[in-house]
Design a protein around this motif. Sequence first.
Motif, PDB file in Angstrom:
ATOM      1  N   LEU A   1      50.793  43.147  30.752  1.00  0.00           N
ATOM      2  CA  LEU A   1      49.497  43.762  31.041  1.00  0.00           C
ATOM      3  C   LEU A   1      48.367  43.089  30.271  1.00  0.00           C
ATOM      4  CD1 LEU A   1      50.294  47.589  31.172  1.00  0.00           C
ATOM      5  CD2 LEU A   1      49.638  46.115  33.072  1.00  0.00           C
ATOM      6  N   ILE A   2      48.591  42.830  28.987  1.00  0.00           N
ATOM      7  CA  ILE A   2      47.557  42.189  28.168  1.00  0.00           C
ATOM      8  C   ILE A   2      47.263  40.774  28.665  1.00  0.00           C
ATOM      9  CG2 ILE A   2      47.030  41.306  25.853  1.00  0.00           C
ATOM     10  CD1 ILE A   2      48.614  43.720  24.757  1.00  0.00           C
ATOM     11  N   ALA A   3      48.316  40.042  29.069  1.00  0.00           N
ATOM     12  CA  ALA A   3      48.131  38.693  29.592  1.00  0.00           C
ATOM     13  C   ALA A   3      47.320  38.721  30.887  1.00  0.00           C
ATOM     14  CB  ALA A   3      49.493  38.035  29.838  1.00  0.00           C
ATOM     15  N   MET A   4      47.652  39.642  31.805  1.00  0.00           N
ATOM     16  CA  MET A   4      46.905  39.748  33.062  1.00  0.00           C
ATOM     17  C   MET A   4      45.468  40.207  32.822  1.00  0.00           C
ATOM     18  SD  MET A   4      49.583  41.159  35.956  1.00  0.00           S
ATOM     19  CE  MET A   4      50.230  42.554  35.032  1.00  0.00           C
ATOM     20  N   PHE A   5      45.307  41.165  31.907  1.00  0.00           N
ATOM     21  CA  PHE A   5      43.971  41.653  31.553  1.00  0.00           C
ATOM     22  C   PHE A   5      43.107  40.497  31.046  1.00  0.00           C
ATOM     23  CE2 PHE A   5      40.692  43.548  29.017  1.00  0.00           C
ATOM     24  CZ  PHE A   5      40.413  44.769  29.608  1.00  0.00           C
ATOM     25  N   SER A   6      43.668  39.661  30.169  1.00  0.00           N
ATOM     26  CA  SER A   6      42.937  38.526  29.603  1.00  0.00           C
ATOM     27  C   SER A   6      42.566  37.516  30.684  1.00  0.00           C
ATOM     28  CB  SER A   6      43.783  37.839  28.521  1.00  0.00           C
ATOM     29  OG  SER A   6      44.112  38.745  27.481  1.00  0.00           O
ATOM     30  N   ALA A   7      43.514  37.255  31.610  1.00  0.00           N
ATOM     31  CA  ALA A   7      43.263  36.298  32.683  1.00  0.00           C
ATOM     32  C   ALA A   7      42.135  36.771  33.598  1.00  0.00           C
ATOM     33  CB  ALA A   7      44.540  36.076  33.496  1.00  0.00           C
ATOM     34  N   VAL A   8      42.158  38.055  33.945  1.00  0.00           N
ATOM     35  CA  VAL A   8      41.111  38.610  34.803  1.00  0.00           C
ATOM     36  C   VAL A   8      39.761  38.557  34.104  1.00  0.00           C
ATOM     37  CG1 VAL A   8      40.236  40.747  35.855  1.00  0.00           C
ATOM     38  CG2 VAL A   8      42.637  40.091  36.146  1.00  0.00           C
ATOM     39  N   PHE A   9      39.714  38.973  32.841  1.00  0.00           N
ATOM     40  CA  PHE A   9      38.456  38.999  32.091  1.00  0.00           C
ATOM     41  C   PHE A   9      37.853  37.597  31.997  1.00  0.00           C
ATOM     42  CE2 PHE A   9      36.102  38.846  28.036  1.00  0.00           C
ATOM     43  CZ  PHE A   9      35.161  39.847  28.285  1.00  0.00           C
TER      44      PHE A   9
ATOM     45  N   THR B   1      38.465  34.955  33.934  1.00  0.00           N
ATOM     46  CA  THR B   1      38.094  34.478  35.260  1.00  0.00           C
ATOM     47  C   THR B   1      36.778  35.081  35.733  1.00  0.00           C
ATOM     48  OG1 THR B   1      40.418  34.176  35.869  1.00  0.00           O
ATOM     49  CG2 THR B   1      38.832  34.300  37.669  1.00  0.00           C
ATOM     50  N   VAL B   2      36.610  36.374  35.500  1.00  0.00           N
ATOM     51  CA  VAL B   2      35.360  37.051  35.902  1.00  0.00           C
ATOM     52  C   VAL B   2      34.174  36.430  35.171  1.00  0.00           C
ATOM     53  CG1 VAL B   2      34.067  39.214  35.730  1.00  0.00           C
ATOM     54  CG2 VAL B   2      36.425  39.228  36.561  1.00  0.00           C
ATOM     55  N   ILE B   3      34.307  36.196  33.857  1.00  0.00           N
ATOM     56  CA  ILE B   3      33.221  35.605  33.079  1.00  0.00           C
ATOM     57  C   ILE B   3      32.880  34.208  33.588  1.00  0.00           C
ATOM     58  CG2 ILE B   3      32.571  34.743  30.791  1.00  0.00           C
ATOM     59  CD1 ILE B   3      32.500  37.778  31.043  1.00  0.00           C
TER      60      ILE B   3
ATOM     61  N   ARG C   1      31.364  37.728  42.983  1.00  0.00           N
ATOM     62  CA  ARG C   1      31.108  39.046  42.386  1.00  0.00           C
ATOM     63  C   ARG C   1      31.910  40.138  43.095  1.00  0.00           C
ATOM     64  NH1 ARG C   1      24.577  37.963  41.986  1.00  0.00           N
ATOM     65  NH2 ARG C   1      24.680  36.550  40.178  1.00  0.00           N
ATOM     66  N   HIS C   2      32.050  40.002  44.410  1.00  0.00           N
ATOM     67  CA  HIS C   2      32.867  40.965  45.162  1.00  0.00           C
ATOM     68  C   HIS C   2      34.319  40.896  44.691  1.00  0.00           C
ATOM     69  CE1 HIS C   2      34.421  43.257  48.585  1.00  0.00           C
ATOM     70  NE2 HIS C   2      35.269  42.275  48.806  1.00  0.00           N
ATOM     71  N   ASN C   3      34.832  39.663  44.546  1.00  0.00           N
ATOM     72  CA  ASN C   3      36.210  39.482  44.090  1.00  0.00           C
ATOM     73  C   ASN C   3      36.410  39.978  42.659  1.00  0.00           C
ATOM     74  OD1 ASN C   3      37.128  38.358  46.491  1.00  0.00           O
ATOM     75  ND2 ASN C   3      36.655  36.257  45.867  1.00  0.00           N
ATOM     76  N   SER C   4      35.374  39.846  41.829  1.00  0.00           N
ATOM     77  CA  SER C   4      35.469  40.306  40.448  1.00  0.00           C
ATOM     78  C   SER C   4      35.745  41.803  40.388  1.00  0.00           C
ATOM     79  CB  SER C   4      34.177  39.981  39.680  1.00  0.00           C
ATOM     80  OG  SER C   4      34.011  38.591  39.553  1.00  0.00           O
ATOM     81  N   GLY C   5      35.025  42.556  41.228  1.00  0.00           N
ATOM     82  CA  GLY C   5      35.243  43.998  41.261  1.00  0.00           C
ATOM     83  C   GLY C   5      36.641  44.355  41.698  1.00  0.00           C
ATOM     84  N   LEU C   6      37.147  43.640  42.700  1.00  0.00           N
ATOM     85  CA  LEU C   6      38.502  43.893  43.181  1.00  0.00           C
ATOM     86  C   LEU C   6      39.546  43.524  42.131  1.00  0.00           C
ATOM     87  CD1 LEU C   6      38.283  42.677  46.905  1.00  0.00           C
ATOM     88  CD2 LEU C   6      38.514  45.025  46.086  1.00  0.00           C
ATOM     89  N   LEU C   7      39.312  42.426  41.396  1.00  0.00           N
ATOM     90  CA  LEU C   7      40.236  42.023  40.340  1.00  0.00           C
ATOM     91  C   LEU C   7      40.315  43.086  39.245  1.00  0.00           C
ATOM     92  CD1 LEU C   7      39.486  38.207  39.822  1.00  0.00           C
ATOM     93  CD2 LEU C   7      41.636  39.210  40.592  1.00  0.00           C
ATOM     94  N   VAL C   8      39.162  43.587  38.836  1.00  0.00           N
ATOM     95  CA  VAL C   8      39.133  44.616  37.800  1.00  0.00           C
ATOM     96  C   VAL C   8      39.881  45.856  38.272  1.00  0.00           C
ATOM     97  CG1 VAL C   8      37.639  46.205  36.525  1.00  0.00           C
ATOM     98  CG2 VAL C   8      37.021  43.790  36.717  1.00  0.00           C
TER      99      VAL C   8
ATOM    100  N   ALA D   1      39.163  23.547  31.883  1.00  0.00           N
ATOM    101  CA  ALA D   1      39.984  23.285  30.699  1.00  0.00           C
ATOM    102  C   ALA D   1      40.240  24.575  29.916  1.00  0.00           C
ATOM    103  CB  ALA D   1      39.302  22.247  29.803  1.00  0.00           C
ATOM    104  N   MET D   2      39.243  25.455  29.846  1.00  0.00           N
ATOM    105  CA  MET D   2      39.429  26.734  29.153  1.00  0.00           C
ATOM    106  C   MET D   2      40.495  27.577  29.843  1.00  0.00           C
ATOM    107  SD  MET D   2      35.831  28.252  27.747  1.00  0.00           S
ATOM    108  CE  MET D   2      35.063  28.356  29.349  1.00  0.00           C
ATOM    109  N   LEU D   3      40.444  27.643  31.164  1.00  0.00           N
ATOM    110  CA  LEU D   3      41.429  28.422  31.911  1.00  0.00           C
ATOM    111  C   LEU D   3      42.831  27.857  31.708  1.00  0.00           C
ATOM    112  CD1 LEU D   3      39.490  28.987  35.276  1.00  0.00           C
ATOM    113  CD2 LEU D   3      39.850  30.640  33.449  1.00  0.00           C
ATOM    114  N   LEU D   4      42.949  26.534  31.756  1.00  0.00           N
ATOM    115  CA  LEU D   4      44.254  25.891  31.552  1.00  0.00           C
ATOM    116  C   LEU D   4      44.766  26.135  30.129  1.00  0.00           C
ATOM    117  CD1 LEU D   4      43.683  22.473  33.380  1.00  0.00           C
ATOM    118  CD2 LEU D   4      45.165  24.342  34.113  1.00  0.00           C
ATOM    119  N   GLY D   5      43.866  26.072  29.153  1.00  0.00           N
ATOM    120  CA  GLY D   5      44.260  26.333  27.777  1.00  0.00           C
ATOM    121  C   GLY D   5      44.794  27.742  27.603  1.00  0.00           C
TER     122      GLY D   5
END
Length: 352
Positions: free
Chosen positions: A311-319, A321-323, A127-134, A336-340
């Motif tokens: 930006l959209i690709a990074m935004f999607s990856a962060v979102f 990963t956080v979920i 959760r700490h890392n999630s905030g930093l990623l956002v 498998a979802m992350l790899l896809g």
Amino acid sequence: MINKVFLIITIIGVPLSVIGHLLHFSPLVMFGVYCLTIIALASYMGRATESLAIVTGPRIGGLLNATFGNAVELIISIFSLKAGLVTIVLASLTGSVLGNLLLVGGLSFFVGGLKFKRQTFNVYDARHNSGLLVFSVMVAFVIPEVFSKGMSEQNAISLSIGTSIILIFLYLAALLFRLVTHRGVYTQEEQNVAHEEETAEWTTKRAFVILALATIAVAYISESLVETFKIVGESFGWSELFIGVIIVAIVGNAAEHISAVIMAYKNRMDVAVEIAIGSTLQVAMFVAPVLVLLSLLFQESMPLVFSYPELIAMFSAVFLTVIVSNDGDTNWFEGAMLLGAYVIIGIGFYLF
């Protein structure tokens, strides 16, 4: 078996890289040689940091993996800036974020999940890392892009410099928070104890020596690798964006790729997650800002301004990963979802 393969590649690849560069062998052939040699050297960096991680614990170990893994990309990026390849540098930063979160994280969750039906890691760290990623990706990368549209080039550089200084300050503050002021405050009830008896492959001294030698070798080969980018791109029809996002990012982050998957297979998910997410944070909050500041020393300065696809690709990856990671629990299907997602984004950049 794989360690023997990397040993053979290193023994052959390092002298061949030197000879090929001095005698001007075919750039297409040497591109493959340089990439394979850097990946092999990165494996030694990964094994060395794995030995150090056993001694220092998951947080320090993950930080060491991220640092020395990103050292490869930082070196490649510095030589790329020197050659004026700003687009490739920005693309490689994008590729590092995507590669660490989706490829490294996905492979770790997937491989570990095939062996263990359910794997857990420290939910408080997640959760700490999630905030930093956002903050680091969704805020610090988006704001310069939005405001730079109505600015002069010089003002865009000034905004990038200010943003970079703040990012570096907050990255150092985050390390202080986790490793000093709040060390041990947020602990997890369930701890995996299976690895407590594990012994390090190398002594601390030997591990540091191998890290130093491998880093020096990577620095030399990286300069030669950068010189082949233009010819390779023209030969295969690869854009600078694709070379940076996919090729440079994978080669530059090979150490994290190998280490994180090994740790996940051993059910050491705290370390695996710290490598994947910690490396992303280090790229976004330290490596990228440092490159912006270093670019001021070269002929062409690099603003912290990414394209909308990046930006959209990074935004999607962060979102995503956080979920997936916010519950401190993972399995092979989440991997498998992350790899896809990584494959879909990769195809997009190839065809863009």
